[in-house]
Structure formats: structure tokens, C-alpha cells
Design a protein around this motif. Structure first.
Motif, short mmCIF file in Angstrom:
data_model
loop_
_atom_site.label_atom_id
_atom_site.label_comp_id
_atom_site.label_asym_id
_atom_site.label_seq_id
_atom_site.Cartn_x
_atom_site.Cartn_y
_atom_site.Cartn_z
N LYS A 1 -13.05 -16.22 1.84
CA LYS A 1 -12.42 -15.82 3.11
C LYS A 1 -13.24 -16.28 4.32
CE LYS A 1 -10.31 -11.82 3.09
NZ LYS A 1 -9.95 -10.38 3.16
N GLN B 1 5.46 -3.12 5.64
CA GLN B 1 5.14 -1.98 4.77
C GLN B 1 3.71 -1.54 5.05
OE1 GLN B 1 4.06 -2.44 0.55
NE2 GLN B 1 5.62 -0.92 0.08
N ALA C 1 1.55 -4.54 4.15
CA ALA C 1 0.27 -4.25 4.81
C ALA C 1 -0.27 -2.91 4.34
CB ALA C 1 0.46 -4.25 6.33
N ASN D 1 -5.61 -11.85 6.49
CA ASN D 1 -6.34 -10.65 6.92
C ASN D 1 -7.81 -10.91 7.22
OD1 ASN D 1 -7.69 -10.45 4.42
ND2 ASN D 1 -6.09 -9.14 3.55
N ASN E 1 10.42 2.76 0.16
CA ASN E 1 9.56 1.57 0.24
C ASN E 1 10.12 0.38 -0.54
OD1 ASN E 1 6.97 1.40 1.81
ND2 ASN E 1 6.90 3.53 1.11
N ASN F 1 -4.16 1.17 9.75
CA ASN F 1 -4.86 0.30 10.70
C ASN F 1 -4.19 -1.07 10.82
OD1 ASN F 1 -6.98 -2.05 10.91
ND2 ASN F 1 -7.79 -0.38 12.13
N VAL F 2 -3.97 -1.74 9.69
CA VAL F 2 -3.44 -3.10 9.74
C VAL F 2 -1.96 -3.10 10.16
CG1 VAL F 2 -3.06 -5.21 8.41
CG2 VAL F 2 -5.09 -3.83 7.96
N ASP G 1 5.36 4.06 5.63
CA ASP G 1 4.04 4.48 5.15
C ASP G 1 4.22 5.00 3.72
OD1 ASP G 1 4.97 7.07 5.36
OD2 ASP G 1 3.83 7.54 7.16
N ALA G 2 3.21 5.68 3.20
CA ALA G 2 3.26 6.10 1.79
C ALA G 2 4.43 7.04 1.52
CB ALA G 2 1.95 6.77 1.42
N ALA H 1 -0.63 -9.24 4.40
CA ALA H 1 -1.62 -8.56 5.24
C ALA H 1 -2.56 -7.72 4.38
CB ALA H 1 -0.92 -7.70 6.27
N ALA H 2 -2.04 -7.07 3.35
CA ALA H 2 -2.89 -6.31 2.41
C ALA H 2 -3.61 -7.31 1.50
CB ALA H 2 -2.04 -5.37 1.58
N ASN H 3 -4.59 -6.84 0.74
CA ASN H 3 -5.23 -7.72 -0.25
C ASN H 3 -4.37 -7.77 -1.51
OD1 ASN H 3 -7.58 -8.60 1.09
ND2 ASN H 3 -8.55 -6.61 0.76
N THR I 1 -7.84 -6.98 12.51
CA THR I 1 -7.14 -7.48 11.32
C THR I 1 -5.64 -7.59 11.61
OG1 THR I 1 -8.83 -6.52 9.91
CG2 THR I 1 -6.78 -7.12 8.84
N LEU J 1 -0.84 -1.90 0.28
CA LEU J 1 -1.56 -1.88 -1.00
C LEU J 1 -1.47 -3.23 -1.70
CD1 LEU J 1 0.28 1.15 -2.61
CD2 LEU J 1 -1.97 1.24 -1.54
P1 NAD Z 1 -5.00 2.33 5.96
O1 NAD Z 1 -5.49 3.31 4.97
O2 NAD Z 1 -5.36 2.48 7.40
O3 NAD Z 1 -3.38 2.31 5.92
C1 NAD Z 1 -2.65 2.16 4.73
C2 NAD Z 1 -1.19 2.43 5.04
O4 NAD Z 1 -0.43 2.17 3.86
C3 NAD Z 1 -0.88 3.88 5.43
O5 NAD Z 1 0.14 3.90 6.39
C4 NAD Z 1 -0.39 4.48 4.12
O6 NAD Z 1 0.47 5.60 4.32
C5 NAD Z 1 0.38 3.29 3.58
N1 NAD Z 1 0.63 3.38 2.14
C6 NAD Z 1 -0.19 3.86 1.16
N2 NAD Z 1 0.44 3.81 -0.02
C7 NAD Z 1 1.66 3.28 0.21
C8 NAD Z 1 2.78 2.98 -0.61
N3 NAD Z 1 2.76 3.24 -1.93
N4 NAD Z 1 3.87 2.44 -0.03
C9 NAD Z 1 3.90 2.20 1.29
N5 NAD Z 1 2.89 2.46 2.12
C10 NAD Z 1 1.79 3.00 1.58
O7 NAD Z 1 -5.41 0.90 5.40
P2 NAD Z 1 -5.57 -0.46 6.22
O8 NAD Z 1 -6.96 -0.55 6.73
O9 NAD Z 1 -4.42 -0.59 7.14
O10 NAD Z 1 -5.47 -1.53 5.04
C11 NAD Z 1 -4.22 -1.92 4.50
C12 NAD Z 1 -4.44 -3.08 3.54
O11 NAD Z 1 -5.07 -4.16 4.22
C13 NAD Z 1 -5.33 -2.79 2.33
O12 NAD Z 1 -4.85 -3.57 1.26
C14 NAD Z 1 -6.68 -3.31 2.77
O13 NAD Z 1 -7.50 -3.65 1.66
C15 NAD Z 1 -6.26 -4.54 3.54
N6 NAD Z 1 -7.27 -4.99 4.51
C16 NAD Z 1 -7.64 -4.20 5.55
C17 NAD Z 1 -8.56 -4.67 6.46
C18 NAD Z 1 -8.97 -3.83 7.65
O14 NAD Z 1 -9.69 -4.34 8.51
N7 NAD Z 1 -8.53 -2.60 7.78
C19 NAD Z 1 -9.12 -5.94 6.32
C20 NAD Z 1 -8.71 -6.74 5.25
C21 NAD Z 1 -7.78 -6.25 4.36
#
Ligand code: NAD
Length: 411
Positions: free
Chosen positions: A90, A212, A289, A338, A275, A216-217, A237-238, A311-313, A185, A291
Motif C-alpha cells: 500500500k 455500505q 466501506a 483506502n 444490507n 469513519n470511512v 450501517d450494521a 473502501a474497506a479492506n 481515508t 467489512l
Molecule cells: P468504523 O468502525 O468507524 O465503521 C464501520 C461501519 O460499518 C459502521 O457504520 C458499522 O455500523 C458498519 N458495519 C459493521 N458491520 C456491518 C455489516 N455487517 N453491514 C453493514 N455495515 C456494517 O470503521 P472504519 O474505520 O470506517 O473502517 C471501515 C473499513 O475500512 C474497515 O474494513 C477498515 O479496515 C477499513 N479501513 C479503514 C481505515 C481508516 O482510516 N479508518 C483505513 C484503511 C482501511
């Protein structure tokens, strides 16, 4: 399929395209150093608890090691090892002068008090302070860790080595952090999405987007693309999602989430959907964004969006990736999409080393430039070599690390 398996499949595809020797492959796949340590900390009750901490320093051919520190009960050496190598590719894709690392402590941060977490964190620093530092390895926040945890790390490190804010990034803005880190991100996701839309000649205001995840992202991606005049037709969200064909009022959704503990439940600005429905909506851009592993062979056929922005990993499994390629669905890969967070971590490190304070406009401008250039390079390579954007991104990342290894005289 876990991150480790998909990461190694994509690595091998890129290594084949680059025609890398077996020696070089094994050099690039083997971590430089893996550390597992025992941590003991006093709990509020006065009892002692023992934890296991990890740091995997994968590859520093291109510069000091860089990667997050994760607090989660399922953290183990295999997971940390795989995430460390992902960081190596990355940082190389976005061409920032770092290698890759990752660390973690196997604990559930929600079951410890703030003071307990602080003692465990300080104990970790006591144990590994000789193995990281501004020119060696720079941790950052990840799942379960916060800016506050980074502040404890800087403070504890300073007790051994003196004032060194560049030993860790993602610190509070008021404590040597950088403005714009939190949004970085999501902003990066938005920047590369707009670049892709422009490359394929799509008018932004006609573009519909489903996102999705509203953490944060997801929130910062939604806000950035909404400001850019994309139509965000679904968010979730979840606990479920909301859909409005005319476009969701993103500012209203952000306000709602802020007033409801970060959750969208009860949002009245759209129809409630689940979802799975969100993932199969008729839209131009689908942005998972939340999981990893949400798009697999079991639901890939139902995806109707012609563009997926990871956006998610690892939200797309390697099998689903093949299916999407057959269906001409463009997947913009996570290692580029990301990378905004680690890029702004780099600016924080530079700022700390300059003993200077960057403003948010400068951070945004530099982030836009860095990710914009990386996108163009991935796009060009994908076109010239007729490979997917993912293979092109891995080729760029893996190729740069291999080149640095040779130039540095390691092989
Ligand atoms: P976060 O915990 O702030 O937010 C996660 C969101 O996903 C929440 O709204 C949660 O309710 C929702 N969620 C959880 N389970 C779910 C489901 N089953 N269906 C739908 N929504 C669901 O996390 P984040 O920091 O926003 O990170 C999100 C993704 O981005 C992760 O895969 C993380 O590894 C990846 N990521 C984040 C960053 C970063 O800087 N925050 C950087 C690189 C990668």
C-alpha cells in the motif's frame, strides 16, 4: 477467505506479470522481523493481567516501517503478518517513503477501563521501545485503537528516547497530530472515485452511489462525494440501510447519526432496506466501506453496479473478483482506494520532523495530489499491460519494493 489468502493470490498474480524470480518472491514475502511479547499490567482491581502483543516488520526496502496497531481479541501472529505485508504494497502504490508493518494486542478494548488500556499500552511500549521510532517503525491507529492511545505511545516512548513526536502518527491534533487525519481515508476514497469517473467520461452529477458502512470511512466518503455533487442514493450501517432514488440528504444523515450514538436507526430521509439489498441496488458506483468479505460468489451475481470501489479492506473475495471481471464490472482495489489514511500519516510524520504545523488546506491539497498521481499510474499500467486495476496496483507496489531491494544492494 481471509485477508492473508487473498493478499497472497494477488501478490503472485503481480509477481507473474512482473516475471519476478523465486528468490525475489521469497525475499518479498518473508517478514524482516516478527516480535511476540508478553505484557503484564495492573487492573483497576489491583490484580495483574497478562496479554500478548505483536509487531511484524515486513519490509523496509523503501523506508521506515509503517502500519497500524490493532486492539482486538482475535489478533494473532498470522493476521498481523498478513496485514503487515499489505502495508508494504500500500505505501509503495501511493509512493510514500515507507515500508510496511502491523502490530496488535489480543484484547477487547471495550472490556477494559481507560486507565487499564493506558497501562497495557505503556507496558507494550516499555517492551518494544527499542524496536520502533521515527526512523525505524512508526505505528498508527487501527481497529480498536484511538488518537488517545497514540498519545500514550508518544509520551511513553519519550521517557526512553526524549521528545520524538514522529515516533507514532494519528495523535490528537492538540498533541502533535495533524488536521485532516480523521477524514483522510474517506476523502481518499472520494478522490480516486472521482478520478475513475472522469477517466471513463461519466458526468458527476448523473452518478448514483450506494455506500455500505457509515463509520469513519463511510461518512467521510459520503460527505466528500455529496459535496462533489454525486447522488448518494443509499447508505447503511450494521443495523440496516436507507434508500432514496432522488438522493439522500447526507448532511441530514450525518446529523442523525451524530445524535444517535453513530447509528442510522430511525433516519427518516429514505426507505429502510437491508444490507444485502444495498449491495444489489441499481446504481453506478457501489462502495463497500464496512467489512471484509461482503461480496463473495454467493451474492456477486446479484451486483448491478458497473463500478465497485473497495473502501474497506478486502470486501471482494478473489472468486467474486474473477466473476466481476467476466461481467465487466470495474473494481477499484483497496490498496489504492483506502491509502488516504497512511498518506496523511506521512504528512503528520513530516510535520513532526519539521517541528511545524500544517493547515488542513495543505493536507487536503497534498492528499489529492498524492492519490491522484497514484490513481493515474495504476490506470496507465492497467491500460498498457491489459490487466485489472487490482493487478496493476499490486504490480506497481510489488515492483517498487523489488526495485528498491535491488537498488539498495540487498540482493
Ligand atoms: P468504523 O468502525 O468507524 O465503521 C464501520 C461501519 O460499518 C459502521 O457504520 C458499522 O455500523 C458498519 N458495519 C459493521 N458491520 C456491518 C455489516 N455487517 N453491514 C453493514 N455495515 C456494517 O470503521 P472504519 O474505520 O470506517 O473502517 C471501515 C473499513 O475500512 C474497515 O474494513 C477498515 O479496515 C477499513 N479501513 C479503514 C481505515 C481508516 O482510516 N479508518 C483505513 C484503511 C482501511
Amino acid at each position: 477467505m481471509d485477508v492473508s489468502t487473498s493478499n497472497s493470490i494477488y501478490f503472485q498474480q503481480a509477481a507473474d506479470e512482473l516475471d519476478l524470480s523465486e528468490t525475489m518472491r521469497s525475499l518479498l514475502l518473508t517478514a524482516k522481523r516478527e516480535v511476540q511479547v508478553q505484557l503484564t499490567a495492573e487492573m483497576d482491581s489491583g490484580a495483574l493481567s497478562t496479554f500478548i502483543g505483536y509487531r511484524v516488520q515486513h519490509n523496509d526496502a523503501r523506508g521506515p516501517l509503517k502500519g497500524g496497531l490493532r486492539y482486538h481479541p482475535e489478533v494473532d501472529l498470522d493476521e498481523v503478518r498478513s496485514l503487515a505485508s499489505l502495508m508494504t504494497w500500500k505505501t509503495a502504490v501511493v509512493n510514500i517513503p515507507y515500508g510496511g508493518a502491523k502490530g496488535g494486542i489480543a484484547l477487547d478494548p471495550t472490556t477494559l477501563s481507560t486507565r487499564e488500556l493506558e497501562r497495557v499500552t505503556r507496558s507494550f511500549v516499555d517492551t518494544i521501545h527499542d524496536l520502533f521510532g521515527p526512523d525505524v517503525d512508526i505505528p498508527a491507529p487501527d481497529m480498536g485503537t484511538t488518537a488517545e492511545v497514540m498519545a500514550w505511545i508518544m509520551n511513553q516512548y519519550g521517557k526512553y528516547h526524549g521528545f520524538a513526536p514522529a515516533c507514532v502518527t494519528g495523535k490528537p491534533v492538540e498533541y502533535h497530530g495533524i488536521p485532516g487525519r480523521e477524514e483522510a481515508t474517506g476523502r481518499g476514497v472520494g478522490i480516486v472515485t472521482l478520478k475513475l469517473l472522469s477517466r471513463i467520461g461519466r458526468r458527476i452529477p448523473d452518478t448514483t452511489v450506494a455506500i455500505q458502512g457509515f463509520g469513519n470511512v463511510g461518512t467521510h466518503t459520503a460527505k466528500f462525494l455529496h459535496d462533489a455533487e454525486c447522488k448518494i442514493i443509499a447508505i447503511s450501517d450494521a443495523h440496516g440501510g436507507y434508500y432514496r432514488q432522488e438522493g439522500i440528504d447526507v448532511l441530514d444523515a450525518l446529523r442523525h447519526a451524530r445524535n444517535h450514538g453513530g447509528r442510522l436507526d430511525g433516519f427518516t430521509g429514505g426507505d429502510h432496506i437491508d444490507n444485502q439489498t444495498l449491495l444489489s441496488l441499481d446504481c453506478d458506483v457501489l462502495i463497500p466501506a464496512a467489512l471484509g468479505g461482503v461480496l463473495t460468489v454467493s451474492n456477486a451475481e446479484s451486483v448491478r453496479a458497473p463500478i465497485i470501489v473497495e473502501a474497506a479492506n478486502s470486501p471482494v473475495s478473489p472468486e467474486a473478483d474473477i466473476l466481476f471481471a467476466k461481467k465487466d464490472i470495474t473494481v477499484l482495489p483497496d490498496i489504492l482506494v483506502n491509502a488516504g489514511g497512511v498518506t496523511v500519516s506521512w504528512f503528520e510524520w513530516v510535520q513532526n520532523r519539521q517541528h511545524y504545523q500544517w493547515g488542513v488546506n495543505r493536507v487536503r491539497q497534498e492528499l489529492d495530489r498524492t492519490l491522484g498521481e497514484a490513481f493515474e499510474q495504476v490506470w496507465q499500467l492497467s491500460s498498457s499491460r491489459k490487466v485489472s486495476l487490482r493487478t496493476a496496483a499490486y504490480m506497481l507496489g510489488v515492483g517498487r519494493v523489488a526495485q528498491a531491494a535491488v537498488l539498495g544492494g540487498i540482493v
